[in-house]
Design an enzyme around this catalytic site. Sequence first.
Site, PDB file in Angstrom:
ATOM      1  N   SER A 148       0.866  -1.175   0.000  1.00 39.81           N
ATOM      2  CA  SER A 148       0.000   0.000   0.000  1.00 39.81           C
ATOM      3  C   SER A 148       0.906   1.230   0.000  1.00 39.81           C
ATOM      4  O   SER A 148       2.099   1.138   0.330  1.00 39.81           O
ATOM      5  CB  SER A 148      -0.874   0.011   1.261  1.00 39.81           C
ATOM      6  OG  SER A 148      -1.460   1.279   1.473  1.00 39.81           O
ATOM      7  N   TYR A 161      -2.536  -0.781  10.442  1.00 39.72           N
ATOM      8  CA  TYR A 161      -2.547  -0.989   8.990  1.00 39.72           C
ATOM      9  C   TYR A 161      -1.244  -0.499   8.373  1.00 39.72           C
ATOM     10  O   TYR A 161      -0.629  -1.187   7.552  1.00 39.72           O
ATOM     11  CB  TYR A 161      -3.726  -0.252   8.371  1.00 39.72           C
ATOM     12  CG  TYR A 161      -3.863  -0.447   6.874  1.00 39.72           C
ATOM     13  CD1 TYR A 161      -4.465  -1.590   6.366  1.00 39.72           C
ATOM     14  CD2 TYR A 161      -3.393   0.515   5.979  1.00 39.72           C
ATOM     15  CE1 TYR A 161      -4.591  -1.783   4.992  1.00 39.72           C
ATOM     16  CE2 TYR A 161      -3.511   0.331   4.604  1.00 39.72           C
ATOM     17  CZ  TYR A 161      -4.104  -0.822   4.112  1.00 39.72           C
ATOM     18  OH  TYR A 161      -4.224  -1.001   2.760  1.00 39.72           O
TER      19      TYR A 161
END
Length: 261
Positions: A148, A161
């Site tokens: 990501s 995350y």
Amino acid sequence: MDYPSFDLKGKVAVVTGSGRGIGKGIALSMAHFGALVAVADRITDNVTEVTRQIVEMGGRAIPITVNIEDGEQINEMVDKTMTTFGGIDILVNNAGVLVEEGPAEELTSQKWDQVLNVNLKGTFFCAQAVGKTMISQHKRGKIVNIASLAAFFVMPNLSAYSVSKAGIASITKSLAIEWAKYGINVNAVAPTFVRTPMTEGLLSDNAAQQVYIKRMPLGRLGTPEDIAGAVIFLASPASNMITGQILPVDGGWLAGEILPR
């Protein structure tokens, strides 16, 4: 001269988290380029539907229900793929979760474990299980992890995350170095914001969504197909000299700020 090839005909690809969203786009694209696909996800109905779509387009696929938090289920996924197709050439570690975490001082150990167990632990042990198989096959393999943009910068209120995606970048480099001697290329793709069922909550705020879009020089959110294109490249013979890299698919986000006109 050997020209670059994106042909995956006859290659066997395991795609985790491929029941919807980015993973579904990757699985369908793998089949389009000729791969035999193990469609792996937690939700049985989703893997069944994606498998049906691949078969309808003339491809071959098998549905595998798997929770990658469970090492035994990971091994069963590998065994079923090997039994059905006789080998594994490609692993796409796409399965992941995004939960509402809140401020770091309020993050619970339950949410931390939920995110890290899937995004980081699950990614590593899927790579380990498939990597062992690739090593035993004595032929080239490709592993593509889905990281990501959070692997490059911290996202507020998403501490776990962000840590998990930075960890995926580190795992990618570590395995690339260790497994290069076996002919296994390990790379990662780092997507920007992509509208999927997983990001519905994050993108439900239109004002926030517009901030993200304005931050990208290309001026739009990403699509599953955008991410699939990068994955196909890294899974194909065209990328044989690339390993240990994190490829941003970010619409230009990391290139720098857009100055007001």
